[in-house]
Enzyme design. Structure first.
Site, PDB file in Angstrom:
ATOM      1  N   HIS A   9       6.414  23.224 -73.405  1.00  0.00           N
ATOM      2  CA  HIS A   9       5.722  22.494 -72.331  1.00  0.00           C
ATOM      3  C   HIS A   9       6.212  21.043 -72.271  1.00  0.00           C
ATOM      4  O   HIS A   9       6.576  20.549 -71.201  1.00  0.00           O
ATOM      5  CB  HIS A   9       4.210  22.543 -72.589  1.00  0.00           C
ATOM      6  CG  HIS A   9       3.389  21.795 -71.595  1.00  0.00           C
ATOM      7  ND1 HIS A   9       2.625  22.423 -70.628  1.00  0.00           N
ATOM      8  CD2 HIS A   9       3.199  20.466 -71.393  1.00  0.00           C
ATOM      9  CE1 HIS A   9       2.007  21.516 -69.895  1.00  0.00           C
ATOM     10  NE2 HIS A   9       2.344  20.317 -70.341  1.00  0.00           N
ATOM     11  N   GLU A  10       6.219  20.373 -73.418  1.00  0.00           N
ATOM     12  CA  GLU A  10       6.622  18.967 -73.436  1.00  0.00           C
ATOM     13  C   GLU A  10       8.124  18.812 -73.206  1.00  0.00           C
ATOM     14  O   GLU A  10       8.572  17.864 -72.558  1.00  0.00           O
ATOM     15  CB  GLU A  10       6.207  18.322 -74.760  1.00  0.00           C
ATOM     16  CG  GLU A  10       4.704  18.280 -74.990  1.00  0.00           C
ATOM     17  CD  GLU A  10       3.946  17.592 -73.871  1.00  0.00           C
ATOM     18  OE1 GLU A  10       4.488  16.626 -73.289  1.00  0.00           O
ATOM     19  OE2 GLU A  10       2.820  18.010 -73.561  1.00  0.00           O
ATOM     20  N   HIS A  40       8.875  18.804 -69.539  1.00  0.00           N
ATOM     21  CA  HIS A  40       8.684  17.488 -68.916  1.00  0.00           C
ATOM     22  C   HIS A  40       9.922  16.617 -69.123  1.00  0.00           C
ATOM     23  O   HIS A  40      10.440  16.014 -68.178  1.00  0.00           O
ATOM     24  CB  HIS A  40       7.475  16.775 -69.547  1.00  0.00           C
ATOM     25  CG  HIS A  40       6.146  17.315 -69.138  1.00  0.00           C
ATOM     26  ND1 HIS A  40       5.804  17.557 -67.827  1.00  0.00           N
ATOM     27  CD2 HIS A  40       5.050  17.642 -69.879  1.00  0.00           C
ATOM     28  CE1 HIS A  40       4.563  18.015 -67.770  1.00  0.00           C
ATOM     29  NE2 HIS A  40       4.093  18.076 -69.001  1.00  0.00           N
TER      30      HIS A  40
END
Length: 238
Positions: free
Chosen positions: A34-35, A38
Site C-alpha cells: 500500500h505504502e 503511494h
C-alpha cells in the site's frame, strides 16, 4: 475482519487463529505494498521524496506504524506510516496528489482480487474435485480449510482498508482525492481541523453508530462482488 470481530461472534479456535495469521500477513506483506504504491506513483509523477526517505521498499520495518498495526489485528483496518510527498514536484499539483493518494486503496483492491482468485481456486479444489471425497475429515482437508479461511480474511481486510482509506477525511487517502475537487480555500479550512475530524471519525466507528455499520456494508458488498467476479472462471468447469 479483525480478531475482536471473530471473538465477539463466538468464532472457533480455528477462526481466531486464521484471523490472527491473516492480520499478520496484511501488516507485514500488504501494508508495505500500500505504502510502496503511494511512493511509486509519486516518483513516476516526478517527486523523489519517497526514495530520498527510504520508503521505496517492501521492507515492513520501513512502513509499520505500531498503533495502526494493532488496529488491523483487532478490528481489521488501520494504517502504516504515511509516505511523505512534495506536491511541488508534480506538473499538476492537484491531479498528482489525487493519483498518488488513490494508488494505496487501488493496491489493496488489486491484492484483494488476487487473493480472492486464489481463494476460489482452493475452494474449487476443496469442494468440486475428488479431493473432497478422498481427504474429507483428514488433517490435510482441515489444513486446506484453514488456508481457505485465511485467504477469505485477507480479502476482507484488504477491502476494508481500501474502503476506510477512501473516506474523505484527513489524513486518509480520500482527503487527498478531495483536494483535487475542492477549491483551495475550502480544503485548507478543512485541514485546520484534521486532528478533530479524524478523532470524530474513529468515535463514530467505535461508538456503534450507523456509520460503522455503513462501512461494514460497503466492505461486504465490495467483497461479494470481487468473490463473484473471481469465481466466474471456475464456473466453466462445473
Amino acid at each position: 475482519m479483525g480478531v475482536l470481530d471473530v471473538i465477539l461472534n463466538r468464532g472457533s479456535f480455528i477462526e481466531i487463529f486464521s484471523s490472527i495469521i491473516s492480520a499478520a500477513i496484511v501488516v507485514f506483506l500488504v501494508m508495505p505494498v500500500h505504502e510502496y504504491a503511494h511512493g511509486f506513483v509519486a516518483e513516476k509523477l516526478g517527486d523523489p521524496t519517497p526514495r530520498w526517505q527510504g520508503r521505496m521498499s517492501l521492507n515492513p520495518i520501513k512502513h509499520i506504524d505500531y498503533v495502526g498495526a494493532v488496529m488491523i489485528f483487532l478490528v481489521g483496518f488501520g494504517w502504516a506510516k504515511p509516505v511523505q510527498v512534495d506536491s511541488r514536484y508534480f506538473k499538476n499539483e492537484k491531479r498528482g496528489m489525487a493519483l498518488t493518494a488513490l494508488a494505496g486503496p487501488v493496491s489493496n483492491l488489486i491484492v484483494a482480487t488476487i487473493v480472492a482468485f486464489v481463494l476460489q481456486l482452493v475452494t474449487f479444489i476443496l469442494f468440486k474435485t475428488e479431493f473432497y471425497i478422498e481427504y474429507y475429515g483428514t488433517y490435510i482437508y482441515q489444513f486446506v480449510s484453514i488456508i481457505e479461511l485465511i485467504l477469505l480474511y485477507i480479502t476482507l481486510i484488504n477491502v476494508s482498508l481500501a474502503v476506510f482509506n477512501l473516506i474523505p477525511i484527513p489524513p486518509l487517502d480520500g482527503s487527498k482525492i478531495l483536494y483535487a475537487i475542492l477549491p483551495d480555500r475550502i480544503y485548507w479550512k478543512i485541514m485546520q481541523y484534521e486532528r478533530y475530524l479524524y478523532i470524530g471519525l474513529l468515535v463514530l466507528i467505535f461508538a456503534g453508530s450507523g456509520f460503522g455499520s455503513a462501512l461494514s456494508n460497503i466492505t461486504g458488498n465490495v467483497t461479494e462482488f470481487i468473490l463473484y467476479v473471481t469465481s466466474l472462471p471456475f464456473e466453466l468447469f462445473i
